[in-house]
Design an enzyme around this catalytic site. Sequence first.
Site, PDB file in Angstrom:
ATOM      1  N   TYR A 211       0.868  -1.182   0.000  1.00  0.00           N
ATOM      2  CA  TYR A 211       0.000   0.000   0.000  1.00  0.00           C
ATOM      3  C   TYR A 211       0.898   1.224   0.000  1.00  0.00           C
ATOM      4  O   TYR A 211       2.097   1.123   0.283  1.00  0.00           O
ATOM      5  CB  TYR A 211      -0.962   0.013   1.206  1.00  0.00           C
ATOM      6  CG  TYR A 211      -0.330  -0.230   2.551  1.00  0.00           C
ATOM      7  CD1 TYR A 211       0.233   0.821   3.285  1.00  0.00           C
ATOM      8  CD2 TYR A 211      -0.307  -1.510   3.104  1.00  0.00           C
ATOM      9  CE1 TYR A 211       0.805   0.598   4.518  1.00  0.00           C
ATOM     10  CE2 TYR A 211       0.279  -1.736   4.350  1.00  0.00           C
ATOM     11  CZ  TYR A 211       0.826  -0.679   5.049  1.00  0.00           C
ATOM     12  OH  TYR A 211       1.408  -0.900   6.279  1.00  0.00           O
ATOM     13  N   HIS A 261       6.244  -0.748   1.454  1.00  0.00           N
ATOM     14  CA  HIS A 261       6.210   0.305   0.439  1.00  0.00           C
ATOM     15  C   HIS A 261       7.319   0.067  -0.570  1.00  0.00           C
ATOM     16  O   HIS A 261       8.386  -0.403  -0.218  1.00  0.00           O
ATOM     17  CB  HIS A 261       6.443   1.677   1.084  1.00  0.00           C
ATOM     18  CG  HIS A 261       5.539   1.939   2.250  1.00  0.00           C
ATOM     19  ND1 HIS A 261       4.179   1.831   2.163  1.00  0.00           N
ATOM     20  CD2 HIS A 261       5.811   2.304   3.528  1.00  0.00           C
ATOM     21  CE1 HIS A 261       3.647   2.102   3.346  1.00  0.00           C
ATOM     22  NE2 HIS A 261       4.619   2.393   4.179  1.00  0.00           N
TER      23      HIS A 261
END
Length: 285
Positions: A211, A261
Amino acid sequence: MRRPCACETCVSEAEVSLWFDERYNLSISPLLTKQNSLLSESTYKWWMRLQGERNPIDVNIATEELFKVIPGESNLLERSPYQCRTCAVVGNSGNLKESGYGLDIDSHNFVFRMNHAPTTKFEKDVGNKTTHHFVYPESVRDLSENVSMILIPFKTLDLQWVVSALTTGTINFTYAPVPRKIKVSKDKILVYHPEFMKYVYDRWLMHHGRYPSTGLLSVVFALHICDKVDLYGFGADSKGNWHHYWENNPSAGAFRQTGVHDGDFEADIIGNLTSIKKINIYRGR
């Protein structure tokens, strides 16, 4: 034809870059409100996968409870062709040290900061104005009275925590300890829309990482709110170190490859936005 804003260049102007136009969608609301709180099935499924909660309560019940406690309204989304709204998005990179950017940052209409981001003792480099502070329950801190808190919810429990922190104070642990109470007035609490998080993940990140980072979520948010967007405190310092401006340990930035990430892909997005002049980035002195 009237331009969308009164600045020299406007973020939302189309036909400057095909790459940008394919990604940018002004019709998606960055903020969760009482009126738009029903999540689409695809967003709901994606959002529920982000953090494995066991037996979360129904998200519709959670949002209904939430908006009984906070209004969740803001004039942030009101843009006008007669205005030039400027945003400073202030990251936490060590490249802010000795930058002297403080006054420059404070001159913007909106100043967005994220997570712990102290300003006391660092005003010369990071400024002392904050209009909106992006947090999640595990990174929350006390904010000044005039600062709006933008909660980035990664799970249903985060929405429940807001209610708890303003009322009974019963929730003090999510996957980590969280404050039982927060000193923020109810009308200063805004919630980042999960639909918008998914839009950043789908359109901008193209599904890289699990995400988006708080940094990227803040930048795309700014692109939807402001006509001119300036970034400070993003990227490594001049020696290539990834750390926070309030730390003395240059090697503290081992967080860059967290597996959650995709730091490199996010840096490329920022680079592209800079090269097509949709944002300006200040990399320290």
